[in-house]
Scaffold this active site. Structure first.
Site, mmCIF file in Angstrom:
data_model
loop_
_atom_site.group_PDB
_atom_site.id
_atom_site.type_symbol
_atom_site.label_atom_id
_atom_site.label_comp_id
_atom_site.label_asym_id
_atom_site.label_seq_id
_atom_site.Cartn_x
_atom_site.Cartn_y
_atom_site.Cartn_z
ATOM 1 C CG ASP A 1 45.756 18.448 58.805
ATOM 2 O OD1 ASP A 1 46.522 19.291 58.256
ATOM 3 O OD2 ASP A 1 45.678 19.105 59.966
ATOM 4 C CG HIS A 2 49.150 17.212 60.024
ATOM 5 N ND1 HIS A 2 49.766 17.845 61.171
ATOM 6 C CD2 HIS A 2 49.827 18.853 59.385
ATOM 7 C CE1 HIS A 2 49.657 18.670 61.358
ATOM 8 N NE2 HIS A 2 49.653 19.295 60.413
ATOM 9 C CE1 TYR B 1 49.732 20.351 55.933
ATOM 10 C CE2 TYR B 1 51.292 21.034 57.239
ATOM 11 C CZ TYR B 1 49.920 21.358 57.081
ATOM 12 O OH TYR B 1 48.769 21.725 57.959
ATOM 13 C CB CYS C 1 41.136 21.002 62.743
ATOM 14 S SG CYS C 1 42.649 19.706 62.451
ATOM 15 C CG HIS D 1 42.320 21.158 58.685
ATOM 16 N ND1 HIS D 1 42.904 21.965 59.179
ATOM 17 C CD2 HIS D 1 41.907 21.703 57.537
ATOM 18 C CE1 HIS D 1 43.325 22.952 58.775
ATOM 19 N NE2 HIS D 1 42.592 22.799 57.344
ATOM 20 C CG HIS E 1 42.568 25.639 62.731
ATOM 21 N ND1 HIS E 1 43.398 24.899 64.021
ATOM 22 C CD2 HIS E 1 42.838 24.344 61.666
ATOM 23 C CE1 HIS E 1 43.788 23.457 63.263
ATOM 24 N NE2 HIS E 1 43.558 23.232 62.465
HETATM 25 C C1 DNO Z 1 49.622 22.824 61.185
HETATM 26 C C2 DNO Z 1 48.184 23.618 60.898
HETATM 27 C C3 DNO Z 1 48.223 25.111 61.310
HETATM 28 C C4 DNO Z 1 46.711 25.541 60.869
HETATM 29 C C5 DNO Z 1 46.665 27.071 61.315
HETATM 30 C C6 DNO Z 1 45.543 27.927 60.642
HETATM 31 O O1 DNO Z 1 49.673 21.875 60.323
HETATM 32 O O2 DNO Z 1 47.110 22.987 61.416
HETATM 33 O O3 DNO Z 1 49.433 25.719 60.879
HETATM 34 O O4 DNO Z 1 46.760 25.651 59.286
HETATM 35 O O5 DNO Z 1 46.104 27.143 62.487
HETATM 36 O O6 DNO Z 1 45.645 28.946 60.395
#
Ligand code: DNO
Length: 400
Positions: free
Chosen positions: A358-359, A376, A278, A305, A240
């Site tokens: 993501d988020h 989340y 991401c 992501h 990531h």
């Molecule tokens: C937060 C995420 C991070 C991600 C980790 C992967 O929302 O982007 O916690 O999951 O860094 O290891």
């Protein structure tokens, strides 16, 4: 792309059955109760897999199998942790779980100063306020030489903050940066820790004098040790990006943009050494052009992501709507759908790339409860998943 969702395990307030109703196909989760560095036993993996399967879903991706600080530091204890990591990968593969996300950021997993910044439409978003972060670094952590790391206008603002900030705002900043955002993902700090600042200082001090080349050496050592097991067992590892993708707190960084990713993919040049693309983290670095990176790294991307940010002139950034901002998610989706076609044409088994929203903003009745991990909540991510699904369908209809 496979539609997945990050679910935090049996204690998550969101029920797996609800996820099926909103179009989720695969689950992204981790065995958060196992301490960083320990083995994930087959029995525990099997138990979690069964819970997910009983809701008609599959465990698609591990996020994360944590890389311990010992490994990142290459300390004497790292040999045992590396061996444990290899065993955990074998155990996951034995249960058919073959996509493993992790990060290689020292100490801190991700950083936001504000968790509920109000938007004009009444929703709340995560926010990184550069001056408030600099204030935290300079006046709360009191990190040696912190002043060298910030431009003059930011330092000036930290002084204003210093003379006006209230005690409870300080507490909130500490809670947001060290406890709340880290507690549920990194395993380094938990909500139960009584003196988070002292603990955090101690963790940072272990990296004093460590430079990018050292962290790269340690990464290479990690990947050289685990990649053969991943390759033998068909497990795709995907790192990531650093969040945010620029230097923080005097720590060395590993994945901030194109040059870093070029380096790390070449360091151990096998398919199993891949990337979690991401779009959100990458977009918050003004130096990154997200679609360009997607095109360049699609062949080695194992997980996506989908999230976007808006970056301001003073280097603050906020989490944007999934339809706008520097993530250019429609374009990113188009690139990964093309990549899937290429993989299919080449007869690759793992042609379908898992993605997750993501988020998401905090909105509607979710605003009134704080049961969610920051970023989340349910409705915000559900809305994001619908928007992303719409983008995927539109791209596919134009270019089947
Ligand atoms: C937060 C995420 C991070 C991600 C980790 C992967 O929302 O982007 O916690 O999951 O860094 O290891």
């Amino acid at each position: 792309m496979e539609k997945t969702w990050r679910w935090f395990g049996p204690n998550d307030v969101i029920a797996l059955n609800d996820l099926r109703q909103i179009g989720v196909e695969g689950i992204v989760t981790a065995l958060h109760h196992i301490p960083n560095g320990d083995i994930w036993p087959v029995g525990e993996i099997r138990k979690r897999k069964a819970i997910i399967a009983s809701a008609g879903l599959r465990w698609s991706v591990v996020e994360s199998l944590p890389v311990s600080e010992e490994i990142k530091l290459a300390s004497p204890a790292s040999a045992r942790h590396l061996e444990n990591y290899r065993i955990s990968l074998k155990n996951l593969a034995a249960e058919g779980i073959r996509t493993v996300c992790y990060n290689f950021m020292p100490v801190i997993d991700w950083i936001r100063t504000d968790l509920y910044r109000e938007n004009p439409d009444g929703t709340r978003s995560l926010y990184f306020d550069y001056a408030r972060f600099a204030y935290f670094d300079r006046y709360i952590l009191q990190r040696k030489n912190a002043t060298d790391d910030y431009p003059a206008p930011i330092l000036e603002r930290t002084e204003t903050i210093h003379s006006t900030i209230k005690e409870e705002e300080k507490e909130e900043l500490i809670h947001n940066i060290i406890v709340k955002t880290q507690g549920f993902v990194s395993g380094n700090i938990s909500e139960k820790d009584k003196e988070p600042v002292a603990l955090f200082r101690k963790m940072l001090s272990r990296y004093e004098g460590m430079h990018q080349e050292d962290l790269r050496d340690h990464f290479r050592r990690f990947m050289e040790t685990v990649a053969p097991v991943a390759a033998e067992n068909n497990v795709n590892l995907c790192i990531h990006p650093d969040d945010p993708p620029f230097p923080v707190l005097g720590l060395p960084r590993i994945v901030t943009g194109r040059e870093d990713v070029d380096w790390l993919l070449k360091a151990v040049d096998v398919f199993q050494n891949g990337l979690t693309f991401c779009a959100g983290s990458l977009s918050s670095g003004i130096h990154n052009n997200v679609p360009e990176l997607a095109k360049r790294f699609a062949p080695r991307t194992h997980f996506v992501h989908l999230r976007s940010t808006e970056v301001f002139q003073n280097r603050d950034f906020m989490e944007a709507d999934h339809l706008s901002g520097r993530g250019h998610l429609a374009e990113v989706i188009r690139i990964f759908l093309e990549e899937q076609k290429r993989r299919l044409r080449e007869g690759m088994d793992s042609w379908r790339i898992p993605m997750r929203p993501d988020h998401g903003p905090l909105m509607l009745s979710d605003i009134d409860n704080d049961r969610y991990n920051p970023g989340y909540s349910f409705y915000g991510r559900m809305k994001a998943l619908s928007e992303l699904s719409g983008m995927m369908a539109a791209v596919e209809s134009v270019n089947p």
